[in-house]
Scaffold this motif. Structure first.
Motif, PDB file in Angstrom:
ATOM      1  N   ASP A  79       1.747  -4.413  -8.095  1.00  0.00           N
ATOM      2  CA  ASP A  79       2.006  -3.040  -7.689  1.00  0.00           C
ATOM      3  C   ASP A  79       3.042  -2.377  -6.157  1.00  0.00           C
ATOM      4  OD1 ASP A  79       1.526  -1.598 -10.536  1.00  0.00           O
ATOM      5  OD2 ASP A  79       0.128  -0.697  -9.747  1.00  0.00           O
ATOM      6  N   HIS A  80       3.859  -2.472  -6.405  1.00  0.00           N
ATOM      7  CA  HIS A  80       4.120  -2.219  -4.990  1.00  0.00           C
ATOM      8  C   HIS A  80       5.022  -0.578  -4.400  1.00  0.00           C
ATOM      9  CE1 HIS A  80       4.330  -6.597  -5.133  1.00  0.00           C
ATOM     10  NE2 HIS A  80       4.165  -6.561  -4.408  1.00  0.00           N
ATOM     11  N   TYR A  81       5.553  -0.483  -2.971  1.00  0.00           N
ATOM     12  CA  TYR A  81       5.591   0.942  -3.051  1.00  0.00           C
ATOM     13  C   TYR A  81       6.993   0.709  -1.622  1.00  0.00           C
ATOM     14  CZ  TYR A  81       1.447   1.643  -4.600  1.00  0.00           C
ATOM     15  OH  TYR A  81       0.424   2.031  -5.442  1.00  0.00           O
ATOM     16  N   LEU A  82       8.041   1.397  -2.064  1.00  0.00           N
ATOM     17  CA  LEU A  82       9.197   1.655  -1.773  1.00  0.00           C
ATOM     18  C   LEU A  82       9.460   2.842  -0.502  1.00  0.00           C
ATOM     19  CD1 LEU A  82      12.447   0.596  -4.301  1.00  0.00           C
ATOM     20  CD2 LEU A  82      11.789  -0.489  -1.811  1.00  0.00           C
ATOM     21  N   ASN A  83       9.198   2.158   0.862  1.00  0.00           N
ATOM     22  CA  ASN A  83       9.225   3.757   2.208  1.00  0.00           C
ATOM     23  C   ASN A  83      10.442   3.850   2.551  1.00  0.00           C
ATOM     24  OD1 ASN A  83       5.834   3.210   1.936  1.00  0.00           O
ATOM     25  ND2 ASN A  83       6.834   1.062   1.837  1.00  0.00           N
ATOM     26  N   VAL A  84      10.773   4.955   3.354  1.00  0.00           N
ATOM     27  CA  VAL A  84      11.504   5.222   3.931  1.00  0.00           C
ATOM     28  C   VAL A  84      11.277   6.007   5.052  1.00  0.00           C
ATOM     29  CG1 VAL A  84      13.449   6.226   3.897  1.00  0.00           C
ATOM     30  CG2 VAL A  84      12.753   5.652   2.068  1.00  0.00           C
ATOM     31  N   ARG A  85      11.600   5.450   6.578  1.00  0.00           N
ATOM     32  CA  ARG A  85      11.370   6.678   7.232  1.00  0.00           C
ATOM     33  C   ARG A  85      12.523   7.301   7.843  1.00  0.00           C
ATOM     34  NH1 ARG A  85       7.992   3.173   9.978  1.00  0.00           N
ATOM     35  NH2 ARG A  85       6.072   4.240   9.929  1.00  0.00           N
ATOM     36  N   SER A  86      12.406   8.092   8.357  1.00  0.00           N
ATOM     37  CA  SER A  86      13.495   8.743   8.449  1.00  0.00           C
ATOM     38  C   SER A  86      13.315   9.395  10.249  1.00  0.00           C
ATOM     39  CB  SER A  86      14.250  10.178   8.109  1.00  0.00           C
ATOM     40  OG  SER A  86      14.899  10.428   8.639  1.00  0.00           O
ATOM     41  N   GLY A  87      14.067   9.582  11.517  1.00  0.00           N
ATOM     42  CA  GLY A  87      13.796   9.863  12.733  1.00  0.00           C
ATOM     43  C   GLY A  87      15.247   9.578  13.499  1.00  0.00           C
ATOM     44  N   SER A 142       7.124   7.664   0.085  1.00  0.00           N
ATOM     45  CA  SER A 142       7.187   6.413  -0.354  1.00  0.00           C
ATOM     46  C   SER A 142       7.155   6.617  -1.537  1.00  0.00           C
ATOM     47  CB  SER A 142       5.307   6.256  -0.285  1.00  0.00           C
ATOM     48  OG  SER A 142       5.353   5.275   1.012  1.00  0.00           O
ATOM     49  N   SER A 143       8.226   5.555  -2.753  1.00  0.00           N
ATOM     50  CA  SER A 143       7.932   5.994  -3.924  1.00  0.00           C
ATOM     51  C   SER A 143       6.279   5.504  -4.472  1.00  0.00           C
ATOM     52  CB  SER A 143       8.923   4.584  -4.479  1.00  0.00           C
ATOM     53  OG  SER A 143       7.738   3.574  -4.614  1.00  0.00           O
ATOM     54  N   ALA A 144       6.731   6.413  -6.205  1.00  0.00           N
ATOM     55  CA  ALA A 144       5.680   5.766  -6.524  1.00  0.00           C
ATOM     56  C   ALA A 144       5.210   4.431  -6.563  1.00  0.00           C
ATOM     57  CB  ALA A 144       5.561   6.392  -7.684  1.00  0.00           C
ATOM     58  N   ASN A 202       0.938  -1.187  -0.049  1.00  0.00           N
ATOM     59  CA  ASN A 202       0.055  -0.040   0.105  1.00  0.00           C
ATOM     60  C   ASN A 202       0.658   1.683  -0.152  1.00  0.00           C
ATOM     61  OD1 ASN A 202      -2.067  -1.980   0.068  1.00  0.00           O
ATOM     62  ND2 ASN A 202      -1.831  -1.692   2.879  1.00  0.00           N
ATOM     63  N   ALA A 203       0.266   1.971  -0.832  1.00  0.00           N
ATOM     64  CA  ALA A 203       0.896   3.536  -1.176  1.00  0.00           C
ATOM     65  C   ALA A 203       1.525   4.044  -0.211  1.00  0.00           C
ATOM     66  CB  ALA A 203       0.098   4.338  -1.534  1.00  0.00           C
ATOM     67  N   ASP A 204       0.605   4.294   1.653  1.00  0.00           N
ATOM     68  CA  ASP A 204       0.547   4.169   3.130  1.00  0.00           C
ATOM     69  C   ASP A 204       2.089   4.087   4.074  1.00  0.00           C
ATOM     70  OD1 ASP A 204      -0.682   2.362   3.392  1.00  0.00           O
ATOM     71  OD2 ASP A 204      -2.231   3.390   4.760  1.00  0.00           O
ATOM     72  N   GLY A 205       2.929   2.848   3.242  1.00  0.00           N
ATOM     73  CA  GLY A 205       3.510   1.920   4.026  1.00  0.00           C
ATOM     74  C   GLY A 205       3.078   0.975   4.734  1.00  0.00           C
ATOM     75  N   SER A 206       1.473   0.524   4.911  1.00  0.00           N
ATOM     76  CA  SER A 206       1.058  -0.550   5.979  1.00  0.00           C
ATOM     77  C   SER A 206       1.201  -1.666   4.081  1.00  0.00           C
ATOM     78  CB  SER A 206      -0.905  -0.013   5.593  1.00  0.00           C
ATOM     79  OG  SER A 206      -1.059  -0.196   4.746  1.00  0.00           O
ATOM     80  N   ASP A 207       0.759  -2.684   5.094  1.00  0.00           N
ATOM     81  CA  ASP A 207       1.156  -4.221   3.742  1.00  0.00           C
ATOM     82  C   ASP A 207       2.147  -4.431   3.813  1.00  0.00           C
ATOM     83  OD1 ASP A 207       0.362  -6.995   3.508  1.00  0.00           O
ATOM     84  OD2 ASP A 207      -1.307  -5.887   1.784  1.00  0.00           O
ATOM     85  N   ARG A 208       2.725  -5.157   5.164  1.00  0.00           N
ATOM     86  CA  ARG A 208       5.199  -4.692   5.091  1.00  0.00           C
ATOM     87  C   ARG A 208       5.267  -6.137   3.824  1.00  0.00           C
ATOM     88  NH1 ARG A 208       9.762  -2.498   8.519  1.00  0.00           N
ATOM     89  NH2 ARG A 208       7.286  -1.288   9.031  1.00  0.00           N
ATOM     90  N   VAL A 209       5.130  -6.056   3.308  1.00  0.00           N
ATOM     91  CA  VAL A 209       6.051  -7.536   2.371  1.00  0.00           C
ATOM     92  C   VAL A 209       7.708  -7.767   2.865  1.00  0.00           C
ATOM     93  CG1 VAL A 209       6.516  -8.159  -0.112  1.00  0.00           C
ATOM     94  CG2 VAL A 209       4.783  -6.847   0.197  1.00  0.00           C
TER      95      VAL A 209
END
Length: 665
Positions: free
Chosen positions: A440-448, A462-464, A400-407
């Motif tokens: 379709d899948h999404y690459l996600n990055v979280r900084s902090g 998140s990527s396109a 998912n584009a919101d980063g959920s359902d991690r693969v």
């Protein structure tokens, strides 16, 4: 006998019996007491008296008894009737005519009545007035205590004002006068009725309650009231410091019709972490105590310095409340007592950074199981530099584009160095997409990591959508298995097998082939070993392996050899990916059987035992026995024979060991 009683009353009745005859009476007879209700209703028995003492001529006896009237007895004029010897137990010849006597009885209830009421006709709210009333009793005596009440009534609204307790009852035809002083409630305005009710709580058995109240009209002019309103609130939008120090200002105005009643009240400044005032997160940070009236239309401004506890940080709403403890009468116009700072108030110990992932992009052809490069940029859009120079960025793949359902998670990328306001950095890593995925899948990055005040929830980017193509996979199949036709337990045997890659792509990496024996007649499998292969296998190619393995001891019978290729991860956790059905055809059974026989072994048996028939306890005895080897192999080494004493000729835990003999070898 009492001449007047109320229904339900209990009283004492006395009567005297005289023997006016010339002979004594027997020892026992009965007297009965009645209320004579006339020819229509008859006699009502209320008591019976047993006489147990004989009366000599001219003697007399007096009886005193307690009698109670029923609650249901109607009011009216009755008679007490006392009859002696009602069962004619005493023979009186012609003297029965004087065995009864009558006394008058009047049954009546109290009847309280408010006879007079005096109260002012005109007054003002808040003024004290005096109300006087008199109550008379037009019925029987009223005993005990009761309550007279004073109320103000306007339409359907009733306001209880006075509760006056009258004590010690009231005799028939008597009266009393009472006076009460009280203040008219401040909120009263208009025409009211002053209502005085005697026995307001119904404690007296009153004959007629319709005359227990009396009313008088009173006109009440409302006293001018105050209406305190917080008309403005000021404070900085942002406070940086630890502890936080700042100034709160506000203006309170009287928007009522006059100065009102109450010249002292509290005004409080309250911080809340949400939009609601009055729940559990409120914190009073300042209080101003007002002394003195505010005239109608007058306003006054406050300015209070606030110092909060160290470590206070967060986004707050600032409220100011006038007359916090409801000390001023405002005629129910308290809705404007609360003022609020228009904007949020941010309190922080130091300037914050705000790390945001502003872009995430994939470079390469997205295919399952294949490498892909991901690049991202992190910017500091806060008001200060990062307070640390070391944090990590997390990378993962989601459906998912919101980063959920991690693969899949791809770990963390370390960042070293502080980041000033407006600065950014770019990072990229090479990763391998999971096997077997597509679509379709999404690459996600979280900084902090650094202090970001309340902005730690915008750190993900998140990527396109990445259209991942399913890659072809290898398909390992066990093609053939070789094994000897027969063998002996515990011996070395030669085993061989061939694995073919019938997939469309080469098998790369490492995998394991595992071998086991399966009993032809069923039973638990026997593990023989596991062998790693790490040289790869091109599509359509095969490899053959031969291994010499030692059979386990003490197995026999017909068995088949099972070979499983790509059986599981190796010691380094590596395993070849095979997609779908290709991962389910890795197991094969040998077509031939191996017949496993047992080795030749010795077989020791006792052939003769000689013991004495009787042995004394604590004594000694001789035991002679003969051991023979009936097996097909000679013994080797030495062993120990053990002798036991048993009560039941069955060897068990309750048997006693009486000797051990080493074998000659």
């Amino acid at each position: 006998a009492p001449a007047t009683l109320r229904p339900g009353d209990t009283a004492t009745l006395n009567y005297t019996l005289s023997n006016v005859g010339n002979a004594g009476t027997p020892t026992t007879w009965w007297d009965r007491i009645y209320v004579d209700r006339g020819a229509r209703h008859g006699l009502l028995e209320v008591a019976a008296v047993r006489n147990d003492v004989a009366l000599a001529p001219q003697d007399r006896v007096t009886h005193s008894i307690s009698v109670s009237l029923p609650n249901w007895l109607d009011e009216g004029d009755y008679h007490w009737l006392v009859r002696s010897d009602v069962a004619d137990a005493v023979h009186e010849r012609n003297g029965e005519h004087n065995n009864a006597t009558l006394a008058s009885l009047r049954v009546a209830r109290p009847d309280l009545r408010v006879a007079s009421l005096q109260a002012p006709r005109v007054t003002r709210s808040g003024d004290r007035i005096s109300v006087e009333w008199s109550v008379e009793n037009r019925g029987a005596i009223a005993t005990g205590n009761w309550v007279d009440s004073i109320q103000l009534v306007q339409g359907t609204t009733t306001r209880p004002l006075v509760r006056h307790v009258h004590q010690q009852g009231l005799a028939a035809a008597a009266s009393y006068t009472a006076v009460a002083d009280f203040a008219i409630p401040l909120e009263c305005s208009g025409d009211y009725q002053v209502v005085v009710t005697t026995d307001a709580e119904g404690g007296v058995d009153d004959r007629d309650r319709r005359d227990n109240r009396q009313t008088q009209m009173i006109s009440i002019a409302q006293l001018p009231w105050a209406d305190l309103a917080i008309t403005s609130v000021s404070a900085p939008q942002q406070v940086i410091g630890d502890p936080a120090r700042f100034t709160i200002g506000w203006t309170v105005a009287n928007e009522g019709t006059g100065p009102g009643v109450g010249d002292t009240w509290s005004e409080q400044a309250i911080l809340s972490s949400d939009e609601l005032l009055g729940n559990g997160d409120d914190r009073v940070v300042a209080e101003y105590r007002q002394h003195g009236f505010l005239a109608a239309g007058e306003a006054v401004s406050r300015s209070v310095e606030v110092a909060l506890p160290a470590g206070t940080s967060g986004r707050y709403r600032l409220f100011v409340v006038a007359d916090r403890h409801a000390e001023v009468f405002e005629n129910f116009s308290e809705g404007n007592n609360v003022g609020r700072l228009p904007q949020a108030l941010d309190l922080m110990p130091r300037p914050y950074a705000d790390l945001q992932v502003v872009s995430v992009a994939a470079h390469g052809t997205p295919e399952s199981g294949q490498p892909l490069r991901v690049e991202w940029e992190v910017a500091n859009r806060g008001i200060g530099p990062t307070d640390s120079a070391d944090w990590r960025d997390e990378i993962w793949l989601s459906r998912n584009a919101d980063g959920s359902d991690r693969v899949a998670s791809f770990g963390w990328a370390q960042h070293i160095g502080q980041l000033a306001v407006g600065e950014s950095y770019r990072r990229s890593v090479e990763l391998t997409l999971p096997d077997g995925i597509s679509g379709d899948h999404y690459l996600n990055v979280r900084s902090g990591g650094p202090f970001e005040f309340i902005f730690g929830d915008n750190n993900r980017g998140s990527s396109a959508a990445i259209p991942v193509t399913l890659s072809s996979s290898a398909d390992l199949v066990v093609d053939s298995i070789s094994l000897p036709q027969s063998a002996v337990e515990g011996e070395l045997i030669d085993l061989g097998w061939t694995v073919v890659n019938q997939g469309l792509v080469a098998a790369t990496g490492a995998w394991r082939d595992s071998l086991r024996l399966l009993p032809a007649g069923g039973g638990a499998p026997i593990e023989l070993g596991s062998f790693s292969y790490d040289r790869g296998l091109a599509a359509g190619q095969s490899y053959t392996r031969s291994e010499q393995l030692r059979l386990p001891a003490r197995i026999e019978g017909l068995h088949r050899l099972q070979v499983v290729s790509n059986a599981g991860p190796d010691a380094q956790g590596r395993r070849l990916y095979e997609h779908g059905s290709a991962g389910g055809n890795n197991t094969a059974l040998s077509s031939g059987l191996i017949d496993i026989s047992l080795k030749q072994r010795p077989d020791l048996r006792l052939t003769r035992v000689e013991v004495a028939e009787h042995v004394a306890a604590g004594g000694t005895t001789a035991i002679r026995y003969t051991t023979g080897n009936f097996g097909n192999a000679a013994t080797s080494g030495r062993w120990t024979d053990k002798l036991y004493l048993s009560l039941d000729a069955t060897l068990g835990s309750d048997d006693a060991l009486v000797g051990e003999i080493a074998s000659p070898g």
